[in-house]
Design an enzyme around this catalytic site. Structure first.
Site, PDB file in Angstrom:
ATOM      1  N   GLU A  41       0.819  -1.212   0.000  1.00 39.36           N
ATOM      2  CA  GLU A  41       0.000   0.000   0.000  1.00 39.36           C
ATOM      3  C   GLU A  41       0.854   1.265   0.000  1.00 39.36           C
ATOM      4  OE1 GLU A  41      -3.035   0.331  -0.732  1.00 39.36           O
ATOM      5  OE2 GLU A  41      -3.540  -1.785  -0.701  1.00 39.36           O
ATOM      6  N   TYR A 124      -5.609   7.338   4.104  1.00 39.29           N
ATOM      7  CA  TYR A 124      -5.806   6.342   3.049  1.00 39.29           C
ATOM      8  C   TYR A 124      -5.138   5.007   3.401  1.00 39.29           C
ATOM      9  CZ  TYR A 124      -4.755   3.389  -0.817  1.00 39.29           C
ATOM     10  OH  TYR A 124      -4.610   2.263  -1.572  1.00 39.29           O
ATOM     11  N   ASP A 142      -8.702   6.797  -2.777  1.00 39.61           N
ATOM     12  CA  ASP A 142      -7.531   7.173  -3.580  1.00 39.61           C
ATOM     13  C   ASP A 142      -8.044   7.673  -4.929  1.00 39.61           C
ATOM     14  OD1 ASP A 142      -8.284   4.923  -4.996  1.00 39.61           O
ATOM     15  OD2 ASP A 142      -6.282   4.037  -5.053  1.00 39.61           O
ATOM     16  N   CYS A 212     -25.142   3.750 -12.087  1.00 42.12           N
ATOM     17  CA  CYS A 212     -24.211   4.879 -12.220  1.00 42.12           C
ATOM     18  C   CYS A 212     -24.940   6.106 -12.778  1.00 42.12           C
ATOM     19  CB  CYS A 212     -23.050   4.489 -13.144  1.00 42.12           C
ATOM     20  SG  CYS A 212     -21.859   5.824 -13.377  1.00 42.12           S
TER      21      CYS A 212
HETATM   22  N1  ADE Z   1      -3.825   0.597  -5.407  1.00 42.66           N
HETATM   23  C1  ADE Z   1      -3.683   0.819  -4.095  1.00 42.66           C
HETATM   24  N2  ADE Z   1      -3.880  -0.305  -3.391  1.00 42.66           N
HETATM   25  C2  ADE Z   1      -4.147  -1.277  -4.290  1.00 42.66           C
HETATM   26  C3  ADE Z   1      -4.411  -2.651  -4.200  1.00 42.66           C
HETATM   27  N3  ADE Z   1      -4.436  -3.246  -3.019  1.00 42.66           N
HETATM   28  N4  ADE Z   1      -4.639  -3.340  -5.335  1.00 42.66           N
HETATM   29  C4  ADE Z   1      -4.586  -2.699  -6.519  1.00 42.66           C
HETATM   30  N5  ADE Z   1      -4.344  -1.420  -6.683  1.00 42.66           N
HETATM   31  C5  ADE Z   1      -4.108  -0.697  -5.581  1.00 42.66           C
END
Ligand code: ADE
Length: 360
Positions: A41, A124, A142, A212
């Site tokens: 992450e 985040y 994000d 959506c």
């Molecule tokens: N971007 C941030 N965390 C992610 C994740 N766990 N899998 C894919 N894209 C990501």
């Protein structure tokens, strides 16, 4: 957004079903230890999955546990971060590993609140780690999630502004699945990366196209509203590749500076009213205290960092006088050209090293 609540369970069901069938096989999804989730992450902040994969694999091979990372030298950690950018992430990860070993018995804390006390873990990353590693119903936001939410709920505010940001956090919190929060959060990011892309989103194959609001109004291409891109500032930089008895002088950037902790060839910004060669001699003297003779230009390198662009002019120089001291840096070292590859350098310096190796 009046009917957000009932819509939430529909969104959850559709999205989780889609994710289970379409999730990419990514290295950090194979063995979801808290440590692996944390490392991934941090690397994935501001960086694309495709770029992160190799960095993650190399990092986990070298530092398979938080204890190994805590014991590492900063140079080794930054070397594995070389080219990934946003180097404070690497520095903080290393600092945090030491804290986790010293104060948390080698285990990452499992609550949002405690996680946010760890260097480098903000709202985040705390949400991502709490939900993916510890199954806690914490929201995440994000760039991908922001785009998906702005479209589903047809949010027209600017996501950079606090009021819209708060609304987005509320929506993410309202939506997160209580039983499968990690999968749900990853599914939102995955949808943003694979389907709900910034341009030409694949709405016809999107699992959420029936719910959506942007798609319903054919506004998917104009949401989220885009900020005007500001031009990155540009600097002209000069550096000296200073030789003394077949060794080259390098210096370590100050910890809290941009690209802090990385090594570089001494140099700096050229002033408008001076020649390139005068600028090299002045910068090397100011940074390390030595006097040099500036020789031929080795190369010109262009490089774009996250917040600025540079054109870098590298000159081969001969040492003349004085003892090298870290006057405007954390350390100085004379090293053989062969050993250049052992130290972590910023991207533009890596380009110079490549030219230097080709020249000999
Ligand atoms: N971007 C941030 N965390 C992610 C994740 N766990 N899998 C894919 N894209 C990501």
């Amino acid at each position: 957004m009046k009917n957000s609540k009932p819509q939430a369970s529909k969104i959850q069901t559709l999205l989780l079903r889609w994710f289970r069938a379409n999730a990419r096989d990514l290295p950090w999804r194979r063995n979801r230890t808290p440590y692996a989730v944390w490392v991934s992450e941090i690397m994935l902040q501001q960086t694309q999955v495709a770029t992160v994969i190799d960095y993650f694999n190399r990092f986990m091979k070298r530092f398979p546990t938080v204890e190994k990372l805590a014991r590492a030298k900063q140079d080794s950690v930054l070397k594995l971060w070389e080219g990934l950018g946003y180097y404070s992430r690497g520095r903080n990860l290393h600092k945090a590993a030491k804290i986790i070993v010293a104060d948390y018995g080698g285990k990452l804390p499992d609550t949002l609140e405690e996680l946010q006390k760890i260097p480098g873990i903000g709202r985040y990353s705390a949400g991502a780690i709490a939900s993916i590693a510890f199954n806690r119903p914490a929201p995440i936001l994000d760039g991908n999630v922001i785009r998906v939410l702005c479209r589903i709920f047809r949010l027209k505010g600017n996501p950079k502004e606090t009021a819209t940001k708060n609304k987005l956090w509320q929506l993410a919190d309202m939506l997160v699945h209580t039983k499968h929060p990690g999968d749900f959060n990853e599914a939102m990011m995955e949808l943003g990366a694979l389907v709900c892309t910034p341009s030409n989103p694949s709405c016809s194959s999107c699992p959420l196209n029936k719910v959506c609001a942007a798609f319903k109004h054919n506004e998917q291409d104009s949401l989220p509203v885009r900020q005007k891109k500001t031009r990155l500032p540009h600097y002209t930089i000069v550096v000296g590749i200073v030789y003394k008895d077949n060794k080259i002088l390098i210096d370590k950037r100050r910890q809290n500076a941009l690209l802090g902790g990385l090594w570089e060839f001494p140099g700096g910004k050229k002033r408008k009213d001076e020649s390139f060669k005068t600028a090299v001699a002045r910068e090397v003297k100011e940074e390390t205290g030595i006097t040099i003779e500036v020789g031929k230009r080795l190369c010109i390198v262009k490089h774009t960092y996250s917040h600025f662009k540079i054109t870098l002019h590298a000159y081969v120089c001969e040492y003349k006088n004085g003892a090298a001291k870290p006057l405007a840096c954390d350390a100085v070292k004379w090293i053989t050209p062969k050993n250049l590859k052992k130290y972590p350098f910023p991207g533009a310096n890596v380009k110079i090293i490549r030219q230097l190796m080709n020249a000999v």
